[in-house]
Design an enzyme around this catalytic site. Structure first.
Site, mmCIF file in Angstrom:
data_model
loop_
_atom_site.group_PDB
_atom_site.id
_atom_site.type_symbol
_atom_site.label_atom_id
_atom_site.label_comp_id
_atom_site.label_asym_id
_atom_site.label_seq_id
_atom_site.Cartn_x
_atom_site.Cartn_y
_atom_site.Cartn_z
ATOM 1 C CG HIS B 90 -1.500 1.307 1.583
ATOM 2 N ND1 HIS B 90 -2.464 1.927 0.829
ATOM 3 C CD2 HIS B 90 -1.238 2.149 2.626
ATOM 4 C CE1 HIS B 90 -2.773 3.089 1.392
ATOM 5 N NE2 HIS B 90 -2.033 3.243 2.483
ATOM 6 C CG ASP B 120 6.649 16.850 -27.078
ATOM 7 O OD1 ASP B 120 7.049 16.355 -26.014
ATOM 8 O OD2 ASP B 120 5.780 16.311 -27.795
ATOM 9 C CD1 TRP B 160 6.801 3.235 4.073
ATOM 10 C CD2 TRP B 160 7.912 4.072 2.330
ATOM 11 N NE1 TRP B 160 7.156 4.521 4.387
ATOM 12 C CE2 TRP B 160 7.839 5.063 3.340
ATOM 13 C CE3 TRP B 160 8.569 4.381 1.139
ATOM 14 C CZ2 TRP B 160 8.398 6.338 3.179
ATOM 15 C CZ3 TRP B 160 9.133 5.652 1.002
ATOM 16 C CH2 TRP B 160 9.038 6.606 2.008
ATOM 17 C CB SER B 191 10.954 5.383 -14.577
ATOM 18 O OG SER B 191 9.899 6.291 -14.502
ATOM 19 C CB SER B 192 11.973 9.058 -10.953
ATOM 20 O OG SER B 192 10.706 8.538 -10.658
ATOM 21 C CG HIS B 275 12.776 14.609 4.817
ATOM 22 N ND1 HIS B 275 11.689 14.522 5.638
ATOM 23 C CD2 HIS B 275 12.786 15.867 4.346
ATOM 24 C CE1 HIS B 275 11.085 15.692 5.665
ATOM 25 N NE2 HIS B 275 11.735 16.522 4.898
ATOM 26 C CD GLU B 277 9.696 9.717 -3.158
ATOM 27 O OE1 GLU B 277 10.670 10.008 -3.856
ATOM 28 O OE2 GLU B 277 8.598 9.396 -3.635
ATOM 29 C CE1 TYR B 279 8.631 18.944 3.203
ATOM 30 C CE2 TYR B 279 10.780 17.960 3.478
ATOM 31 C CZ TYR B 279 9.666 18.566 4.012
ATOM 32 O OH TYR B 279 9.597 18.786 5.354
ATOM 33 C CB SER B 290 0.582 28.598 -6.783
ATOM 34 O OG SER B 290 1.277 28.415 -5.574
ATOM 35 C CG HIS B 324 12.866 14.328 10.577
ATOM 36 N ND1 HIS B 324 12.760 15.520 9.924
ATOM 37 C CD2 HIS B 324 12.276 13.432 9.774
ATOM 38 C CE1 HIS B 324 12.126 15.338 8.775
ATOM 39 N NE2 HIS B 324 11.817 14.079 8.668
ATOM 40 C CG HIS B 325 12.073 9.886 8.776
ATOM 41 N ND1 HIS B 325 10.707 9.795 8.647
ATOM 42 C CD2 HIS B 325 12.447 10.915 7.984
ATOM 43 C CE1 HIS B 325 10.277 10.723 7.812
ATOM 44 N NE2 HIS B 325 11.322 11.424 7.389
ATOM 45 C CB THR B 350 5.792 24.917 4.969
ATOM 46 O OG1 THR B 350 6.990 24.172 4.807
ATOM 47 C CG2 THR B 350 4.634 24.137 4.393
ATOM 48 C CE LYS B 353 4.471 27.081 -2.126
ATOM 49 N NZ LYS B 353 5.146 27.949 -3.077
ATOM 50 N NE ARG B 472 4.373 3.496 10.560
ATOM 51 C CZ ARG B 472 5.239 4.099 9.733
ATOM 52 N NH1 ARG B 472 6.152 4.926 10.213
ATOM 53 N NH2 ARG B 472 5.199 3.879 8.440
HETATM 54 C C1 HEA Z 1 0.146 8.932 -1.029
HETATM 55 C C2 HEA Z 1 0.225 8.068 -0.131
HETATM 56 C C3 HEA Z 1 -0.893 7.397 0.613
HETATM 57 C C4 HEA Z 1 -2.266 7.480 0.450
HETATM 58 C C5 HEA Z 1 -3.066 8.280 -0.558
HETATM 59 C C6 HEA Z 1 -2.834 6.625 1.455
HETATM 60 C C7 HEA Z 1 -4.197 6.436 1.634
HETATM 61 C C8 HEA Z 1 -4.757 5.668 2.640
HETATM 62 N N1 HEA Z 1 -4.076 4.941 3.601
HETATM 63 FE FE1 HEA Z 1 -2.061 4.773 3.764
HETATM 64 N N2 HEA Z 1 -0.037 4.638 3.926
HETATM 65 C C9 HEA Z 1 0.896 5.251 3.157
HETATM 66 C C10 HEA Z 1 0.645 6.150 2.134
HETATM 67 C C11 HEA Z 1 -0.647 6.497 1.685
HETATM 68 N N3 HEA Z 1 -1.819 6.045 2.192
HETATM 69 C C12 HEA Z 1 2.226 4.894 3.571
HETATM 70 C C13 HEA Z 1 3.537 5.384 2.970
HETATM 71 C C14 HEA Z 1 2.067 4.015 4.630
HETATM 72 C C15 HEA Z 1 3.171 3.348 5.459
HETATM 73 C C16 HEA Z 1 3.442 1.984 4.947
HETATM 74 C C17 HEA Z 1 4.379 1.263 5.842
HETATM 75 O O1 HEA Z 1 4.182 1.295 7.070
HETATM 76 O O2 HEA Z 1 5.333 0.671 5.328
HETATM 77 C C18 HEA Z 1 0.636 3.884 4.846
HETATM 78 C C19 HEA Z 1 0.073 3.116 5.860
HETATM 79 C C20 HEA Z 1 -1.276 3.082 6.147
HETATM 80 C C21 HEA Z 1 -1.835 2.524 7.335
HETATM 81 C C22 HEA Z 1 -1.046 1.967 8.511
HETATM 82 C C23 HEA Z 1 -0.956 0.511 8.470
HETATM 83 C C24 HEA Z 1 -0.120 0.029 9.594
HETATM 84 O O3 HEA Z 1 0.823 0.699 9.999
HETATM 85 O O4 HEA Z 1 -0.410 -1.071 10.085
HETATM 86 C C25 HEA Z 1 -3.191 2.646 7.247
HETATM 87 C C26 HEA Z 1 -4.156 2.201 8.273
HETATM 88 O O5 HEA Z 1 -5.198 2.703 8.385
HETATM 89 C C27 HEA Z 1 -3.476 3.292 5.999
HETATM 90 C C28 HEA Z 1 -4.734 3.597 5.528
HETATM 91 C C29 HEA Z 1 -4.983 4.369 4.398
HETATM 92 C C30 HEA Z 1 -6.328 4.691 3.966
HETATM 93 C C31 HEA Z 1 -7.595 4.225 4.608
HETATM 94 C C32 HEA Z 1 -6.179 5.505 2.862
HETATM 95 C C33 HEA Z 1 -7.347 6.127 2.106
HETATM 96 O O6 HEA Z 1 -7.183 7.521 2.066
HETATM 97 C C34 HEA Z 1 -7.458 5.527 0.759
HETATM 98 C C35 HEA Z 1 -8.599 6.135 -0.063
HETATM 99 C C36 HEA Z 1 -8.052 6.361 -1.407
HETATM 100 C C37 HEA Z 1 -7.786 7.545 -1.900
HETATM 101 C C38 HEA Z 1 -8.239 8.812 -1.238
HETATM 102 C C39 HEA Z 1 -6.948 7.701 -3.105
HETATM 103 C C40 HEA Z 1 -7.683 7.601 -4.347
HETATM 104 C C41 HEA Z 1 -6.805 8.057 -5.437
HETATM 105 C C42 HEA Z 1 -6.988 7.729 -6.698
HETATM 106 C C43 HEA Z 1 -8.100 6.843 -7.122
HETATM 107 C C44 HEA Z 1 -6.030 8.218 -7.743
HETATM 108 C C45 HEA Z 1 -6.555 9.435 -8.428
HETATM 109 C C46 HEA Z 1 -5.556 9.816 -9.458
HETATM 110 C C47 HEA Z 1 -5.735 10.818 -10.322
HETATM 111 C C48 HEA Z 1 -6.907 11.694 -10.321
HETATM 112 C C49 HEA Z 1 -4.696 11.078 -11.342
HETATM 113 N N4 HEA Z 1 -2.296 3.556 5.343
HETATM 114 C C1 HEA Z 2 3.881 14.898 1.636
HETATM 115 C C2 HEA Z 2 4.613 14.337 2.491
HETATM 116 C C3 HEA Z 2 5.106 14.949 3.761
HETATM 117 C C4 HEA Z 2 5.271 16.261 4.134
HETATM 118 C C5 HEA Z 2 4.998 17.512 3.337
HETATM 119 C C6 HEA Z 2 5.795 16.216 5.469
HETATM 120 C C7 HEA Z 2 6.097 17.373 6.194
HETATM 121 C C8 HEA Z 2 6.728 17.367 7.420
HETATM 122 N N1 HEA Z 2 7.048 16.271 8.179
HETATM 123 FE FE1 HEA Z 2 6.589 14.336 7.721
HETATM 124 N N2 HEA Z 2 6.409 12.410 7.132
HETATM 125 C C9 HEA Z 2 5.918 11.959 5.941
HETATM 126 C C10 HEA Z 2 5.475 12.746 4.890
HETATM 127 C C11 HEA Z 2 5.514 14.129 4.889
HETATM 128 N N3 HEA Z 2 5.914 14.936 5.902
HETATM 129 C C12 HEA Z 2 5.905 10.523 5.902
HETATM 130 C C13 HEA Z 2 5.433 9.654 4.741
HETATM 131 C C14 HEA Z 2 6.406 10.101 7.122
HETATM 132 C C15 HEA Z 2 6.554 8.667 7.653
HETATM 133 C C16 HEA Z 2 7.547 7.833 6.966
HETATM 134 C C17 HEA Z 2 7.532 6.464 7.555
HETATM 135 O O1 HEA Z 2 8.108 6.281 8.646
HETATM 136 O O2 HEA Z 2 6.928 5.553 6.961
HETATM 137 C C18 HEA Z 2 6.727 11.307 7.865
HETATM 138 C C19 HEA Z 2 7.297 11.290 9.139
HETATM 139 C C20 HEA Z 2 7.781 12.415 9.769
HETATM 140 C C21 HEA Z 2 8.603 12.379 10.923
HETATM 141 C C22 HEA Z 2 9.129 11.121 11.630
HETATM 142 C C23 HEA Z 2 8.158 10.650 12.623
HETATM 143 C C24 HEA Z 2 8.547 9.357 13.199
HETATM 144 O O3 HEA Z 2 8.640 8.364 12.465
HETATM 145 O O4 HEA Z 2 8.770 9.313 14.406
HETATM 146 C C25 HEA Z 2 8.870 13.678 11.270
HETATM 147 C C26 HEA Z 2 9.711 14.110 12.417
HETATM 148 O O5 HEA Z 2 10.276 15.110 12.413
HETATM 149 C C27 HEA Z 2 8.193 14.519 10.295
HETATM 150 C C28 HEA Z 2 8.216 15.917 10.288
HETATM 151 C C29 HEA Z 2 7.684 16.707 9.278
HETATM 152 C C30 HEA Z 2 7.776 18.155 9.269
HETATM 153 C C31 HEA Z 2 8.369 19.029 10.323
HETATM 154 C C32 HEA Z 2 7.176 18.558 8.098
HETATM 155 C C33 HEA Z 2 7.068 19.984 7.625
HETATM 156 O O6 HEA Z 2 7.477 20.099 6.293
HETATM 157 C C34 HEA Z 2 5.669 20.533 7.773
HETATM 158 C C35 HEA Z 2 5.645 22.037 7.557
HETATM 159 C C36 HEA Z 2 4.256 22.609 7.522
HETATM 160 C C37 HEA Z 2 3.637 23.288 8.505
HETATM 161 C C38 HEA Z 2 4.274 23.489 9.831
HETATM 162 C C39 HEA Z 2 2.243 23.835 8.340
HETATM 163 C C40 HEA Z 2 2.144 25.186 7.701
HETATM 164 C C41 HEA Z 2 2.914 26.256 8.376
HETATM 165 C C42 HEA Z 2 2.363 27.334 9.004
HETATM 166 C C43 HEA Z 2 0.908 27.585 9.005
HETATM 167 C C44 HEA Z 2 3.316 28.312 9.605
HETATM 168 C C45 HEA Z 2 3.290 28.418 11.088
HETATM 169 C C46 HEA Z 2 3.675 27.129 11.742
HETATM 170 C C47 HEA Z 2 4.483 27.005 12.809
HETATM 171 C C48 HEA Z 2 5.220 28.126 13.413
HETATM 172 C C49 HEA Z 2 4.659 25.658 13.427
HETATM 173 N N4 HEA Z 2 7.537 13.718 9.406
HETATM 174 CU CU LIG Z 3 10.975 13.395 6.890
#
Ligand code: HEA
Ligand code: HEA
Ligand SMILES: [Cu+2]
Ligand code: CUA
Lengths: 276, 553, 312
Positions: B90, B120, B160, B191-192, B275, B277, B279, B290, B324-325, B350, B353, B472
């Site tokens: 997933h 293109d 993952w 590919s990417s 990380h 990734e 972003y 925007s 931080h992970h 952020t 933005k 989790r």
């Molecule tokens: C983009 C990333 C993404 C998205 C969209 C989702 C969507 C959802 N995820 Fe997940 N999730 C992950 C990324 C994502 N997740 C990751 C990285 C993990 C960690 C895996 C790991 O631990 O290794 C995770 C793990 C994770 C867990 C934790 C499992 C565990 O730790 O045991 C759960 C449990 O509830 C969960 C639930 C869901 C649910 C209910 C949705 C629902 O929101 C799903 C409903 C579906 C949608 C809202 C999307 C529909 C989109 C389309 C149909 C495509 C459209 C495309 C175009 C228009 C071009 N996800």
């Molecule tokens: C789209 C993907 C995305 C984005 C944008 C972010 C954004 C951020 N993430 Fe997240 N993060 C994930 C995807 C993402 N993350 C995923 C997938 C994981 C789990 C991976 C895994 O273990 O499987 C993860 C896990 C993760 C961790 C590890 C947690 C753990 O495993 O214990 C941490 C810890 O620092 C973190 C921090 C942050 C921070 C600080 C931001 C910042 O960039 C957020 C900045 C934004 C704001 C703060 C809001 C807007 C700001 C304002 C309105 C201004 C005023 C605000 C303040 C003064 C606070 N993230």
């Molecule tokens: Cu991170």
């Protein structure tokens, strides 16, 4: 379970429907809860501010209330404000945050040291100074039900620690990575083969505290719980003796050797204390 | 409209039934379309997997995994392993085969050339292999679920993040599925990287006369920053994956402590990629928001340069916060303190933005078409996900939250609501341009509200579960966690209905065929794609447009 | 603006091409085949029928047909693809603006390669710089081993590194020299001196081959450490693995670069390069210089430093 009847009533485990941390049982966890109580209002206010601004522009500046859009694209003052104010907020957060980390990382001299070794999928505990070894496995569901203990949290052989004393845990693994966690203690340290991580806690309240393995370790990752019973010193000693251990090296001596064993300042990783 | 029909008559657009048009394509719009179709398919598969996950977690105990056709019904371990496989796949599918293809491959391919006034992409043929490597990669990933992984249990169940030793040890994953997954990710990465080279070259080299970097639409800026992150982060993942492969198959011990290696070294390499990734997964969304906010406020973007350079700095800082992970691996005070500080700093650009989007609307004349609904929803929900990220950044408290559902809630707010909402926003914004047809606004609005309610119901309670200590990647949980898990699963069913409505939108779109015209959004839509017919001619800009200095973004 | 309109720009709109799709199919086959060769995708089948036969000939561990077909197909598609590129270039599709695009492309490709090597150096540096830290936290969990002593030094005890001032130094000189000869070729071509250019390139290709020969044939077999797990000193294995992966990947890049240069030599002889237009050669030269620089890092950090700190 000879002692389960005597187990104190307080239980560190999840409560159905609860929306916050489990009640803290150690000073470290209280620090974490305090920090959360401090940061939660900040982030809620920020989120509500964003929501309020969104609501305002939607109400005030839509096609009906403001038919002719204005064309400005800059305003230095607000741009400076929304850059500087978040910086200040973050600085305040950091000031509150670093001491907690510092306290977690600097283990004080310990009265009891437990070596925790994970293997798939059970925990082995060694009270090295006291000559006690405990193997904790998941308590099977039927037994858990029979004994009215929480399935998936309870173990067959819980470990005991004395209340009000510093306990140091040295955590390692025999195979894949696991993570030793007790939420109510505010302790979570990965168990990694080849290194020893240090955690410590000082339980303030007698009770039974549960935790679970918190790093994906394969098939039975959800089935390697942790159960720690914090009891008064006398009871702890009784338990040690019951387990075939001896209290020969008095606790004071253990406490004295501990500082030497604590991680050296200079070592960047949590240096493994040289085991006597 | 008139131009529209003239174009349609003279544009030598091959029939959609001409298979060579797709397989051999060198046309950025066709390739973009293939990416989008691919992303939708992957999204439905990944969404279905999350459905199985949520269904399983609806109540304590293992209830439904035995029912999966390829899972041994009599062996509880088979079901537990299947759960881990589903979570792993997933995560990987959503990230690598849904969000990235939709945003970069799909919208990026379609609109970067259109917005900079190019006919293109720079390397049209290489563009096509960027796409076609993805089905190959996805195929390998899907096959990996059905060949022996852990003993005889099929599939890889190590998350993952593919952490060793779980992913390298023969005891846990001795089967071929991990090797298939490694190669799948290698190929997706290739590919990417090729795509990244293509986009950077296109953006640097093919802007129309007068289109300076500082006059580029913000969506183009966002793609530019994103693909730089791809170009620099993915090769490091490729190296780490290669080490996993040699550790598994050729006797090296990079990550094996018994041989002196170090599993934590893998985590550093992985998160150095991982990380940036995350972003990569959100920056193109920032760009789309925007454009959309500006269009529907009928007002130019506020603080354009600040917006562009905020993305640049997010991209830059994104490279220096990875650990931080890994706060619980035992890094020591100094390192953790550094990573706390570096991580929190990202909140500043952020925030710039978020506030600039609001300032763009301020004084505007907003309409609430479907894309704008998703954009407004995004800004609010992403803020929630962002601020919980700032909480997690603090190592001290992360001790309590790491690897709990608090983290799951955090990243679904930024992904499943952040990234996915921007994808839907972009989809509704551009589908009239891409297909030439208008969607049914009622269905689109319904889709938005149902999804909005559904995903919030899924993921908001997960904060509570995390605080209560639910780890989790657990297939089963204690009684004390039942209530909020139940609510979360209820939310999933609502979100699933939302995906169903989206399918209706698609069917309706092509069944009813409401002609869209060149610019359905009116004066607010100022970027170049709206000067073309809908759909644009097969090859646009035979004569390059000239951008005047006063043109706004 | 419709397609019938006269095209008024210099960009290259490439004709539809089968190669990307075909190549991807073969990449898929090659990946499956690679996994079959390393692990086997399915266990041996007992079914005496057709499917059992298929499984046992192509899907069980160690079987190579899928991998070979896949790899051959990838090579074939790459060749077909590049031949098309050459054809288009000769047709005049590579206008000045397209030429600049090709330059960007090549530079960016090299940038991504740099990051790939960063991963290998990362591992190497982590092991070498932090070996003493490691000695402190690697606990002797394994009976009868003394991990701390093993990590006390880098390279680990029992590793006999190559004498860098012997074959490796020679290889350094070979590469540096080849860097100058390729520049000579390039300058000669720019001056319109095709003969010298040919000589320069030929010598560069020969030097490339010499490097490969020295590294893979003369040096590798005599290593005082091993790649795989058959070494009894496990930390020595780690030195060996990081050494061979880093220098081996570099070696593969030398081979690719040599082929690239050889193709340019053939094209030069076929008269396809002019003093003004010869981007293929320039790209090959850039690539070659990149390979050269990576080698200098390898030489310094992977050969010389460990040699200096080696325990007798
Ligand atoms: C983009 C990333 C993404 C998205 C969209 C989702 C969507 C959802 N995820 Fe997940 N999730 C992950 C990324 C994502 N997740 C990751 C990285 C993990 C960690 C895996 C790991 O631990 O290794 C995770 C793990 C994770 C867990 C934790 C499992 C565990 O730790 O045991 C759960 C449990 O509830 C969960 C639930 C869901 C649910 C209910 C949705 C629902 O929101 C799903 C409903 C579906 C949608 C809202 C999307 C529909 C989109 C389309 C149909 C495509 C459209 C495309 C175009 C228009 C071009 N996800
Ligand atoms: C789209 C993907 C995305 C984005 C944008 C972010 C954004 C951020 N993430 Fe997240 N993060 C994930 C995807 C993402 N993350 C995923 C997938 C994981 C789990 C991976 C895994 O273990 O499987 C993860 C896990 C993760 C961790 C590890 C947690 C753990 O495993 O214990 C941490 C810890 O620092 C973190 C921090 C942050 C921070 C600080 C931001 C910042 O960039 C957020 C900045 C934004 C704001 C703060 C809001 C807007 C700001 C304002 C309105 C201004 C005023 C605000 C303040 C003064 C606070 N993230
Ligand atoms: Cu991170
Ligand atoms: Cu042990 Cu998870």
């Amino acid at each position: 379970m000879v002692m389960s009847a005597a187990a104190p009533a307080f239980a560190g485990q999840p409560t159905d429907g609860a929306i916050n941390f489990q009640a803290p049982a150690t000073g470290s966890m209280r620090q974490i809860v305090d920090f959360h109580n401090f940061i939660l209002p900040i982030i809620v206010v920020i989120t509500l501010l964003v929501l309020a601004l969104l609501a305002w522009v939607m109400i005030r500046y839509n096609r009906w209330t403001n038919p002719t859009p204005r064309k400005f694209t800059h305003n230095t003052l607000v741009e400076v404000i929304w850059t500087v104010v978040p910086v200040l907020i973050l600085v305040v957060i950091a000031i509150r945050s670093f001491p907690i980390l510092h306290a977690q990382e600097r283990a004080p001299p310990a009265a009891v040291t437990i070596k925790v070794t994970a293997s798939s999928w059970a925990w082995a505990y060694e009270y090295q100074d006291l000559g006690v070894t405990v193997n904790s496995n998941l308590l099977p569901e039927d037994q858990a039900v029979a004994q009215q203990r929480p399935y998936l949290l309870a173990v067959d052989n819980p470990i005991y620690v004395p209340v009000g004393e510093n306990v140091q845990v040295l955590i390692s693994s025999n195979d894949v990575i696991h993570s030793w966690t007790v939420p109510a203690f505010g302790v979570k340290q990965d168990a990694i083969q080849g290194r020893t991580n240090v955690g410590w806690f000082n339980v303030e309240r007698a009770g039974t505290y549960y935790g679970q393995c918190s790093e994906l370790c394969g098939i039975n990752h959800a089935y390697m719980p942790i159960e720690v019973r914090a009891v008064p010193r006398a009871e702890f000693e009784r338990w040690i003796v019951e387990q075939g251990g001896s209290l020969e090296p008095p606790a004071e001596a253990a406490a004295e050797t501990a500082p030497a064993a604590a991680p050296a300042e200079a070592a960047p990783a949590d240096a493994a204390p040289a085991q006597p | 409209m008139a131009a529209d029909t003239v174009d349609a008559a003279h544009d030598h657009r091959p029939s959609i039934w001409d298979w060579k048009r797709w397989l051999y394509s060198t046309n950025h719009k066709d390739i973009g379309t293939m990416y989008i179709v691919f992303a939708i398919i992957a999204g439905v598969i990944g969404g279905a997997m999350s459905g199985v996950i949520r269904w399983e977690l609806a109540e304590p105990g293992i209830q439904i995994l035995h029912g999966l056709p390829w899972v041994d019904q009599t062996d509880p371990d088979a079901a537990k392993h299947a759960y881990n496989v589903l979570v792993t796949m997933h995560g990987l599918i959503m990230i690598f085969f849904m969000v990235m293809p939709a945003m970069i491959g799909g919208f990026g391919n379609w609109f970067v050339p259109l917005m900079i006034g190019a006919p293109d992409m720079a390397f049209p043929r290489m563009n096509n292999i960027s796409f076609w490597l993805l089905p190959a990669s996805f195929g390998l990933a899907l096959i990996s679920m059905f060949v022996p992984g852990n003993g005889t249990y099929p599939g890889f169940g190590g998350g993952w993040t593919l952490y060793p030793p779980l992913s390298t040890s023969d005891l846990h994953h001795g089967g071929a599925s991990m090797d298939l997954l490694i190669l799948s990710l290698h190929i997706a990465g290739a590919s990417s990287i090729l795509g990244a080279i293509n986009f950077i070259t296109t953006i640097f080299n093919m802007r129309a006369p007068g289109m300076t970097l500082h006059r580029m639409p913000l969506f183009v800026w966002s793609i530019l920053v994103t693909v730089f992150l791809l170009l620099l982060a993915l090769p490091v993942l490729a190296g780490a994956l290669t080490m996993l492969l040699t550790d598994r198959n050729f006797g090296t011990q990079f990550f094996n402590p018994a041989g002196g290696g170090d599993p934590v070294m893998y985590q550093h390499l992985f998160w150095f990629f991982g990380h940036p990734e995350v972003y990569i997964l959100i920056l193109p969304g920032f760009g789309m928001i925007s454009q959309i906010v500006s269009t529907f406020s009928r007002k130019p973007v506020f603080g354009y340069l600040g917006m562009a350079y905020a993305m640049v700095s997010i991209g830059f800082i994104g490279f220096i916060v990875w650990a931080h992970h890994m706060y619980t691996v035992g890094m020591g005070f100094d390192l953790e303190a550094y990573f706390i500080a570096a991580t929190m700093i990202i909140a500043v650009p952020t925030g710039i933005k978020i506030f600039s989007w609001i300032a763009t609307m301020w004084g505007g004349s907003m309409t609430f078409a479907v894309p704008m609904q998703w954009a407004l929803g995004f800004i609010f929900l992403f803020t929630i996900g962002g601020v919980t990220g700032v909480v997690l950044a603090n190592s001290g408290i992360d001790t309590a939250m790491h690897d709990t559902y608090y983290v799951v809630a955090h990243f679904h707010y930024v992904l499943s609501m952040g990234a996915v909402f921007t994808i839907f926003a972009g989809f509704y914004y551009w589908i009239p341009k891409m297909s030439g047809y208008r969607y049914n606004s009622f269905l689109g609005t319904l889709h938005f509200w149902v999804t909005f309610i559904g995903v919030n119901l899924i993921f908001f309670p997960q904060h509570f579960l995390g605080l209560q200590g639910m780890p989790r990647r657990h297939v089963d949980y204690a009684e004390g966690l039942a209530y909020w898990n139940h609510i979360s699963t209820l939310g999933y069913w609502i979100a699933a209905v939302g995906v169903g409505i989206f399918m209706l939108v698609l069917i309706d779109l092509f069944a009813v065929k409401r002609r869209a015209g060149a610019n359905p959004w009116g004066e607010g839509a100022t970027t170049l794609e709206w000067t073309l017919s809908s759909p644009p001619p097969f090859h646009q800009f035979a004569e390059l447009p000239v951008i005047k200095p006063d043109a706004h973004h | 603006m419709a397609a019938h309109a006269e095209v008024k720009h210099d960009y290259h709109l490439v004709d539809p091409s089968p190669w990307p799709f075909v190549a991807s199919c073969f990449v898929f086959l090659m990946a499956v085949g690679g996994v079959v060769a390393m692990r086997g995708v399915l266990p041996a089948s007992e079914d005496p029928g057709f499917w059992g036969h298929i499984v046992n000939t192509v899907l069980v561990k160690g079987k190579l047909p899928l991998f070979i077909i896949g790899a051959a197909g990838v090579v074939m598609s790459a060749a077909g693809w590049w031949l098309d590129v050459i054809k288009e270039s000769r047709k005049g599709d590579h206008t000045p603006v397209v030429d600049i695009g090709l330059r960007y492309g090549m530079i960016l490709f090299i940038a991504s390669e740099v990051m790939f090597f960063a991963a290998w150096f990362w591992v190497f540096f982590e092991l070498s710089i932090f070996h003493d830290v490691r000695a402190n936290w690697v606990v002797p969990l394994w009976e009868g081993t003394d991990t701390a002593a093993r990590w006390a030094n880098w390279p680990p005890p029992n590793v006999e590194t190559f004498d860098p001032f012997h074959l490796p130094l020679m290889n350094t000189l070979i590469l540096l020299l080849s860097g100058t000869t390729v520049t000579w070729a390039h300058h000669a071509l720019q001056q319109g001196d095709r003969r010298s250019a040919m000589w320069g390139l030929l010598i560069t290709v020969l030097l490339g081959c010499a490097f490969t020969y020295v590294q893979f044939v003369l040096e590798y077999p005599h290593a005082g450490f091993k790649f795989g797990n058959n070494d009894e000193i496990s930390t020595a294995n780690l030195y060996g693995a990081s050494f061979f992966m880093a220098t081996g990947f570099h070696g593969v890049h030398v081979i690719i670069g040599t082929i690239f240069l050889a193709v340019c030599l053939i094209r030069l002889m076929a008269g396809q390069f002019t003093p003004k237009k010869h981007f293929g050669l320039e790209a090959a030269a850039w690539y070659w210089h990149f390979v050269d620089v990576v080698w200098l890092f390898l030489f310094t950090f992977v050969y010389v430093l460990p040699y200096l700190t080696m325990q007798e």
